[in-house]
Design an enzyme around this catalytic site. Structure first.
Site, PDB file in Angstrom:
ATOM      1  CG  LEU A  48      -1.875   1.202   1.336  1.00 27.58           C
ATOM      2  CD1 LEU A  48      -2.861   1.249   0.194  1.00 27.58           C
ATOM      3  CD2 LEU A  48      -2.592   1.192   2.677  1.00 27.58           C
ATOM      4  CG  ASP A  49      -0.465   4.645   0.047  1.00 25.96           C
ATOM      5  OD1 ASP A  49      -1.079   4.647  -1.033  1.00 25.96           O
ATOM      6  OD2 ASP A  49      -1.015   4.880   1.131  1.00 25.96           O
ATOM      7  N   GLY A  50       3.333   1.992  -1.555  1.00 27.44           N
ATOM      8  CA  GLY A  50       4.756   1.671  -1.507  1.00 27.44           C
ATOM      9  C   GLY A  50       5.403   1.492  -2.864  1.00 27.44           C
TER      10      GLY A  50
END
Lengths: 299, 299, 299, 299
Positions: free
Chosen positions: A242-244
């Site tokens: 996530l968001d990485g």
């Protein structure tokens, strides 16, 4: 306005009819630039722009983007690609060649916040986004009439915790097989690994914080609570983390103690739309290469 | 150069002889601004600059900074402070009044990286940092001659894992009782809670990342590995939580895939020194109020 | 500090021992990149970085910067240069090849304001400015001891309206024949056309405004009077037209109505020194090409 | 989207029902802040935000903006204004008090470039621009359907060199008597002094350069020819001097040698719309005071 757009497009299209872009990633080694540029020269191509980057001169990765003109491109490209196979094999390259005149086809995903969608449509209408917006998909029906007023198909596919899997299945059906890039324009649903696998490095998300700060939900509230003096937004490719995923572009704006969460959101909206528009334009112009969890952006 | 500095200082000192700055924090309520400004007017003070901020009109906190001139300030300030006590009590204020001509005394802590120290000394020498640099303390001896060339005392207090407690004790002795602000100018040692307690909201650190991203060690390597497109630096008050204290100032600079860790460090050094200098100037000019883990900066 | 600088320099010097930079300007035409890169490959050179820019694909100018490693560079470069002559002639190139290990020699001119000089010396001492500061020349004697403390020769050459010609003559004598670049670090004298002719595109000036706004004297007062909301600084090559030469770099900072002329000067000083340092670094790294009144900066 | 806007507006409207903003300009003197804040307190008003600025402590001008809540504002404001007359006279003030709930009415002028208009309508629709867009006037008919789709009246008033006077007359008729602000959103016609006189300090223009650089026509071509490294846009009040009126806001973006005029225009469009939107928002929120040829902006 109609006329204005068409003129821009006509000029661009004539210029681009015989233009192609080559992207290369491979282990670094001597002679790559020389070999590629000699190959293109000997095949009658004229290099218009060439960028390259070596991650580390000794034993690192090499990345290259070449923009070139080739007379009668459509007719001559297949032969050039066939011949280039040998070069690619010699240097263990991953490579692609894209015709500039063959515009990328985009599917834009959106929820309720409209600013990123409005921005992309404005860039597209102004002739600045050199892509086709093939469809807009939303888990809400709010923006149907707005989207359809541009002549763009709108698909309303509701998503709940229970129907997530079916919804993604339906999205894949609607998308079909000829979409090049998915843009999550403030689409507030997490994408499943299965879906991501279909579009590896071809899903761009805008996250409303300066990553890696404030991963996850409510980043403006997080930013307010931490008391930061600058807020930002991040466009990145979507991965399973996530968001990485690999960051394409970021930008920021100064704020002060007197800006509450709503004001951070308002200021942030302008950052988000500018950052997302840049990332999408760079992707559609073949300016972004991905290596592991990072991007090389030739702009 | 000598002359230039003195002229600046003389002009400033004349202007500031009768100037004071009042800082107020209290629960918000009606009539505070009116009461304070009326009080000052009736005591013969002329308000030169007044800033205030209410965190939330209904039931929040109120912050105020007033800069005022009072004839014969040194003589008249004690009476004014005594009388203001009633106003302060009425509104449950935390308040202070500082004479501008009474410069704050700074102790600068530094390790091996010199750029932040050089910057502060340059601002000070140029007459832009309105404070006295009372001493420089370092766990290395490298910068002794540089610091002493400015006529500033330099104290070499080595620190190892084993001697940390004694070293801090020695630092406290050297600092004595009349230091207003400690500046950690890339001082690469963690400060103990005991030491922090002595200088609550009076220790400014520069962290070489855009906090809260990249807390802790090697933030430029962290930034490189994450592939961010912008790097930053953060000046904050030191609390018991590592890199978690109230943020005073941040700034950023754009970078690209082609900047390796060393180049990020080089670019970052300029951000760090600018951000730290701003934070120190604002603190010395009584522009920063702290509430819980956030700052209100009137600038 | 001593040690720190030396380590940086040693690492850099080893890396750079066999590195060279080639700069090319010529009319655009097909096959230039291919010919140059093939030439280098066949002479045993490995391209580390290559940038090029075509002002206009049809009939414009072509600019190229190639950084390459060649084994035993000092021994082999003369032959490579001799052989390249034919390539240069074929494409009507202006070209140069510089050994990276052969550092450029700088003469810094300064008057009374010291911030730009301090900045350059700090970059140089930190190992970030890859050049030799051969001398500092000033029309005032104020900074002698500061400059000499770095082991750099300082020449005091007073200038008055009457002695200007003689002063420039004396400057030329002091400079001699092995200075590559003159940096006007807030040198408040106008340079004569005769002097400029000696150092065409090799004199960098920092002007304290965002050119072309506020040409000439007292730009901060001009900016204050116009009520601009952003101020800037500009580094440019000096030509016969006052503040009119090719711009290398500019940067800006936001200001407000509450900043008076002195505060604009203070804010501006930080912009000036950063902008000048960047421009000087880019020049010393052979990143700047001049064409007519504009620069191409490969950075 | 519909719902979202309405929620924002409802919350804002409730908060603003009893809120007013007072703007004051007068010669500086002791006791002004005290007198004003005491006056408001004694009339039952609660100061929510107060900003002031003194151009020069000794004998300069004083500017103040006070945001306050007064119970039953509509009923009680006339009495408060009547009573304040004495204060205003005492200090020779120019002053106004505006009810926040009484939104300013805007007329937007536009020619063929649509980006600034699109931006303002997006801010307005998102509930971020707290004003009524009463009409759009254009010398072309291109944007009629777009504007009318928002339910906003569109007036097509062609302008030629010969009909300029009549056209302005017609514009004034259409505008009538209840327009508070005229926004020139890339309206490519020069406004006559007569027209300006009707709306002194109430016409905001966006100029597509960083003024005072590149006054007049084709600023992006001028910027390209000068080889600047940063471009900008400027929002200012229109005066009789072309592009010479008081500057409200400016912003900039970095460019490079590789950006041609068309790319400067494209980059510039985003700066223009952001800068114009900010200026219009600040004006509608009574944050801008004009003194001679400069603005004081409390934001």
């Amino acid at each position: 306005m109609e006329v204005h757009v068409k003129q821009n497009q006509t000029a661009r299209e004539e210029q681009q009819e015989n233009r192609a872009r080559m992207l290369i990633s491979c282990p670094d080694g001597p002679g790559i630039v020389a070999t590629v540029s000699r190959f293109l020269f000997e095949h009658g191509a004229n290099i218009v722009q060439s960028d390259q980057y070596t991650m580390n001169p000794a034993g690192g990765m090499f990345f290259m983007r070449v923009e070139f003109d080739l007379p009668e491109l459509s007719k001559n490209l297949p032969a050039l690609e066939r011949d280039f196979q040998a070069v690619g094999d010699q240097f263990k390259m991953e490579w692609t060649i894209n015709q500039v005149s063959r515009k990328k086809r985009l599917a834009i995903f959106v929820s309720k916040e409209d600013h990123c969608l409005v921005e992309l449509l404005w860039h597209w209408q102004a002739g600045d986004l050199d892509a086709d917006i093939a469809m807009v998909i939303s888990n809400h029906n709010d923006m149907r009439s707005y989207v359809e007023s541009f002549g763009i198909p709108f698909h309303h596919i509701p998503v709940t915790a229970d129907t997530k899997k079916e919804a993604e299945q339906k999205q894949l059906e609607v998308i079909g097989s000829d979409i090049d890039l998915i843009v999550l324009a403030r689409y507030m649903q997490i994408i499943s690994p299965l879906f991501i696998e279909h579009f590896r490095n071809r899903i761009i998300n805008i996250h409303h914080s300066f990553l890696p700060a404030f991963v996850g939900g409510k980043p403006y509230a997080q930013a307010y609570n931490r008391g930061v003096k600058i807020i930002g937004a991040t466009a990145h490719y979507v991965t399973e983390e996530l968001d990485g995923g690999p960051i394409i572009e970021q930008d920021v704006q100064r704020v002060s103690h007197s800006d509450n969460v709503n004001e951070l959101k308002r200021i942030g909206r302008t950052i988000e739309r500018v950052v997302l528009a840049r990332a999408v334009e760079w992707h559609t112009e073949d300016r972004v290469l991905v290596h592991q969890n990072k991007t090389v952006v030739f702009n």
